[in-house]
Design a protein around this motif. Structure first.
Motif, PDB file in Angstrom:
ATOM      1  N   VAL A 219      -3.062  20.794  44.448  1.00 36.86           N
ATOM      2  CA  VAL A 219      -2.618  19.612  43.681  1.00 36.86           C
ATOM      3  C   VAL A 219      -1.359  19.953  42.886  1.00 36.86           C
ATOM      4  N   LEU A 220      -1.455  21.029  42.105  1.00 36.53           N
ATOM      5  CA  LEU A 220      -0.359  21.368  41.189  1.00 36.53           C
ATOM      6  C   LEU A 220       0.868  21.892  41.928  1.00 36.53           C
ATOM      7  N   SER A 221       0.636  22.762  42.905  1.00 37.43           N
ATOM      8  CA  SER A 221       1.781  23.407  43.563  1.00 37.43           C
ATOM      9  C   SER A 221       2.561  22.425  44.436  1.00 37.43           C
ATOM     10  N   THR A 222       1.878  21.407  44.994  1.00 37.44           N
ATOM     11  CA  THR A 222       2.623  20.432  45.814  1.00 37.44           C
ATOM     12  C   THR A 222       3.274  19.354  44.942  1.00 37.44           C
ATOM     13  N   ARG A 223       2.655  19.055  43.790  1.00 34.33           N
ATOM     14  CA  ARG A 223       3.240  18.048  42.890  1.00 34.33           C
ATOM     15  C   ARG A 223       4.449  18.602  42.141  1.00 34.33           C
ATOM     16  N   ALA A 224       4.488  19.923  41.973  1.00 38.50           N
ATOM     17  CA  ALA A 224       5.540  20.574  41.177  1.00 38.50           C
ATOM     18  C   ALA A 224       6.944  20.137  41.602  1.00 38.50           C
TER      19      ALA A 224
ATOM     20  N   ASN B 297      -2.346  31.066  40.871  1.00 41.16           N
ATOM     21  CA  ASN B 297      -3.631  31.723  41.110  1.00 41.16           C
ATOM     22  C   ASN B 297      -4.409  30.881  42.115  1.00 41.16           C
ATOM     23  N   LYS B 298      -4.309  31.268  43.393  1.00 45.16           N
ATOM     24  CA  LYS B 298      -4.814  30.401  44.467  1.00 45.16           C
ATOM     25  C   LYS B 298      -6.317  30.590  44.674  1.00 45.16           C
TER      26      LYS B 298
ATOM     27  N   LYS C 118      -2.025  42.671  36.495  1.00 51.02           N
ATOM     28  CA  LYS C 118      -1.561  43.848  35.748  1.00 51.02           C
ATOM     29  C   LYS C 118      -0.934  44.897  36.676  1.00 51.02           C
ATOM     30  N   GLU C 119      -1.784  45.386  37.587  1.00 49.42           N
ATOM     31  CA  GLU C 119      -1.320  46.514  38.415  1.00 49.42           C
ATOM     32  C   GLU C 119      -0.419  46.050  39.567  1.00 49.42           C
ATOM     33  N   GLN C 120      -0.876  44.968  40.245  1.00 48.44           N
ATOM     34  CA  GLN C 120      -0.059  44.555  41.394  1.00 48.44           C
ATOM     35  C   GLN C 120       0.730  43.291  41.068  1.00 48.44           C
ATOM     36  N   GLU C 121       1.752  43.036  41.828  1.00 52.72           N
ATOM     37  CA  GLU C 121       2.594  41.856  41.608  1.00 52.72           C
ATOM     38  C   GLU C 121       1.886  40.618  42.159  1.00 52.72           C
ATOM     39  N   SER C 122       1.996  39.502  41.442  1.00 53.00           N
ATOM     40  CA  SER C 122       1.399  38.264  41.949  1.00 53.00           C
ATOM     41  C   SER C 122       2.211  37.777  43.147  1.00 53.00           C
ATOM     42  N   PRO C 123       1.532  37.381  44.222  1.00 52.91           N
ATOM     43  CA  PRO C 123       2.272  36.858  45.382  1.00 52.91           C
ATOM     44  C   PRO C 123       2.864  35.467  45.132  1.00 52.91           C
ATOM     45  N   TYR C 124       2.478  34.836  43.996  1.00 51.91           N
ATOM     46  CA  TYR C 124       2.909  33.460  43.754  1.00 51.91           C
ATOM     47  C   TYR C 124       3.850  33.330  42.553  1.00 51.91           C
ATOM     48  N   PHE C 125       4.276  34.470  42.011  1.00 50.84           N
ATOM     49  CA  PHE C 125       5.043  34.422  40.762  1.00 50.84           C
ATOM     50  C   PHE C 125       6.194  35.420  40.808  1.00 50.84           C
TER      51      PHE C 125
ATOM     52  N   ILE D 167       9.658  21.115  32.729  1.00 53.16           N
ATOM     53  CA  ILE D 167       8.214  21.200  32.906  1.00 53.16           C
ATOM     54  C   ILE D 167       7.865  22.679  33.025  1.00 53.16           C
ATOM     55  N   ILE D 168       6.870  23.092  32.258  1.00 53.27           N
ATOM     56  CA  ILE D 168       6.434  24.491  32.299  1.00 53.27           C
ATOM     57  C   ILE D 168       4.947  24.531  32.646  1.00 53.27           C
ATOM     58  N   PHE D 169       4.614  25.280  33.669  1.00 52.86           N
ATOM     59  CA  PHE D 169       3.211  25.482  34.029  1.00 52.86           C
ATOM     60  C   PHE D 169       2.709  26.766  33.358  1.00 52.86           C
ATOM     61  N   ILE D 170       1.498  26.718  32.820  1.00 48.98           N
ATOM     62  CA  ILE D 170       0.933  27.890  32.141  1.00 48.98           C
ATOM     63  C   ILE D 170      -0.338  28.326  32.862  1.00 48.98           C
ATOM     64  N   GLY D 171      -0.382  29.594  33.243  1.00 50.01           N
ATOM     65  CA  GLY D 171      -1.535  30.113  33.981  1.00 50.01           C
ATOM     66  C   GLY D 171      -1.988  31.454  33.430  1.00 50.01           C
ATOM     67  N   PRO D 172      -3.155  31.934  33.898  1.00 52.45           N
ATOM     68  CA  PRO D 172      -3.678  33.219  33.416  1.00 52.45           C
ATOM     69  C   PRO D 172      -2.954  34.393  34.069  1.00 52.45           C
ATOM     70  N   ASP D 173      -2.726  35.445  33.320  1.00 50.54           N
ATOM     71  CA  ASP D 173      -2.061  36.626  33.884  1.00 50.54           C
ATOM     72  C   ASP D 173      -3.106  37.682  34.267  1.00 50.54           C
ATOM     73  N   PHE D 174      -3.417  37.701  35.575  1.00 51.58           N
ATOM     74  CA  PHE D 174      -4.379  38.691  36.080  1.00 51.58           C
ATOM     75  C   PHE D 174      -3.681  39.886  36.688  1.00 51.58           C
TER      76      PHE D 174
END
Length: 566
Positions: A28-33, A20-21, A53-60, A44-51
């Motif tokens: 920080v997180l995406s470059t350290r990953a 979620n950019k 619903k209708e469209q696909e996330s460009p980062y997931f 290692i599992i990253f946990i983020g909010p699921d926004f």
């Protein structure tokens, strides 16, 4: 060391900015990953909010086969999760969780939080509820996953070393929940900027000279920040390892949260996005061409490649990011006799953007038709300070300050300031190139921050061999001084200006003088600056900074171990 350092077998890390950019924490997180993924290979599992619903996330990218048994079990427990990969270098596993179902239990959750940890959620407003429900949902995900691993005999309470790393106050509630429900997990909390410190600075109050005298709780009441401050403070006090990103923010934590940090975790970066030498020259040329085309079309001029291109960028925090000082310095530069070149200064911060300017688009289309002749326009467009129309033209800080100083980019002036008020994501309608493809075209980048816990923008600039100016109120500026062993100068690749609560005018003068000095440098001197800038950026790679994280993991795991051995 007599005791061998404890390293985690498994890490959960939660943040509002996973897949979620929205700000610097994403970087920080995406470059350290990648660095952690190389060491832990899907542990290692990253946990983020699921926004999404209708469209696909460009980062997931969802992968239903990952932990398929657990996914089924989680659904049985009423958890709405999607498991997949975060599409950044290293492609770590990410779990996105829908937190909306927990709003109906909100009062019960806040009651539990008050009884167990004294967190005041009464004054909550805005994003507090949303963040808290996500944080709670993230903790339930960890709890469910942990129990599943235990039931399958893969993890034992005493034998498996598990870390939960929460970022920012938004994830505090989840860290406290796990601290209470799964004491065998080592918890880490990172505040990337104290909510109250940012608020004091953003409200035009002097933060630094007076820091020792501020009472965080009192200021939270005064600035209507009680709930965010409360969750942040209590999390800092109760987790196993409390961290922040720079020495300057560590001082804030002691004074405003009444808790010294256990470790400072500086923000590194991954330089895989910096083009190789073969491509670099070509990309730099293309970036300069684009910026000059825009300037010439807007200003009705014929500025050539000898023009100095400078920029500032980041979030639109007018005072905190020093955008005000940047405009002030450019205004003073207009009358500086030592300036030997023409200057185009870009302010690249996302404002309340309306639409790209049609008249500018037409000119740019026209000029690309006639590539052979470099300039086609003799007259500037109306409002030649702006590339996109804004919704709030009359109330915008940048435009207001330029108007106040009568800065109208006139033909006879050697310094032109252009406001580019949108995210450079590659399709803004004018630049149509990404930030990383544009930043390397600069001669000099300027980030005169007043409040900046770390400072990614100067770090990115030097990675692209662009010398920059920053201040010692930015964590990055302080770190650069430490590496140099003296106050950074332009020849070092980073000029670090001393900044206080009250020396705004001196800072503006120092910037003006530095740009003028740069305009007098020989090509050889400029190359030296560029070389030193790049060399410094190599010292801030994650491969150098990840060591501090292992120190934090060790502290958290030792405390968890001591708890369960009691």
């Amino acid at each position: 060391m007599a005791n061998k350092r404890l390293t985690p077998d498994f890490i959960f890390e939660s943040s509002w900015e996973v897949c979620n950019k929205v700000g610097g924490i994403y970087t920080v997180l995406s470059t350290r990953a990648k660095t952690l993924q190389e060491a832990l290979r899907d542990k290692i599992i990253f946990i983020g909010p699921d926004f999404w619903k209708e469209q696909e996330s460009p980062y997931f990218r969802e992968e239903t086969s990952l932990f398929a048994d657990w996914q089924w079990e989680a659904k049985e427990q009423g958890l709405k999760v999607r498991v997949g990969r975060w599409t950044v270098p290293g492609e770590p596993i990410a779990i996105l969780v829908d937190f909306n179902p927990y709003f109906e239990k909100k009062n019960e959750i806040y009651g539990w939080l008050w009884e167990n940890y004294g967190v005041d959620s009464l004054h909550a407003y805005g994003d507090y509820d949303e963040a808290s429900m996500f944080s709670y949902a993230a903790a339930l995900v960890v709890e469910s996953f942990y129990q599943w691993k235990k039931e399958n005999g893969e993890w034992t309470e005493k034998g498996t070393k598990v870390i939960y790393h929460a970022n920012e106050w938004m994830c505090g509630l989840g860290a406290l929940y796990l601290n209470n429900h799964l004491p065998q997990i080592g918890t880490i909390f990172t505040t990337h900027a104290t909510s109250i410190g940012r608020s004091i600075a953003g409200n035009q109050k002097p933060l630094y000279d007076y820091l020792f005298a501020y009472n965080g709780d009192q200021m939270a009441g005064e600035l209507n920040m009680q709930s965010k401050h409360s969750i942040e403070k209590q999390t800092a006090h109760y987790v196993d390892c409390f961290t922040t990103v720079s020495d300057i923010t560590a001082k804030e934590c002691v004074e405003l949260l009444d808790k010294p940090v256990d470790v400072v975790l500086p923000n590194g970066f991954d330089n895989s996005f910096v083009p190789s030498a073969a491509k670099f020259a070509r990309k730099r040329k293309a970036a300069r061409r684009k910026m000059l085309d825009i300037a010439n079309a807007l200003l009705g001029e014929d500025l050539d490649d000898d023009t100095l291109l400078i920029s500032t960028s980041g979030r639109y925090e007018f005072r905190n990011k020093g955008i005000d000082v940047f405009v002030e310095a450019m205004n003073r530069l207009l009358r500086d006799r030592d300036l030997k070149k023409k200057v185009v200064a870009f302010i690249e911060v996302p404002g309340w953007v309306g639409e790209p300017r049609k008249d500018l688009q037409e000119r740019l289309a026209q000029s690309s038709k006639f590539k052979a002749q470099s300039s086609k326009f003799n007259e500037p467009l109306d409002v030649p300070q702006l590339t996109h129309w804004l919704h709030n033209m009359s109330h915008d800080n940048v435009l207001g300050m330029m108007k106040y100083y009568d800065m109208h980019n006139r033909k006879d002036e050697n310094v032109k300031v252009i406001f580019l008020p949108c995210y450079l994501d590659g399709n803004d309608g004018i630049v149509n190139m990404t930030y990383y493809d544009i930043v390397l075209g600069n001669d000099l980048c300027i980030y005169p921050s007043y409040y900046e816990p770390w400072g990614y923008t100067p770090l990115e600039a030097i990675a692209f061999k662009v010398p920059c100016i920053t201040t010692d109120l930015a964590g990055f500026g302080l770190w650069a001084n430490t590496v140099f062993g003296h106050e950074g100068q332009l020849e070092d690749g980073v000029k670090v200006i001393h900044r206080t609560d009250y020396n705004y005018s001196e800072v503006a003068d120092a910037i003006k003088d530095t740009v003028a000095d740069f305009s007098n440098m020989t090509q050889k001197q400029i190359e030296t600056c560029r070389k030193h800038a790049e060399a410094l950026s190599k010292k801030a790679l994650w491969s150098e900074f990840i060591e501090y994280y292992y120190e934090a993991y060790d502290i958290a795991l030792r405390k968890a171990k001591a708890r369960i051995e009691k």
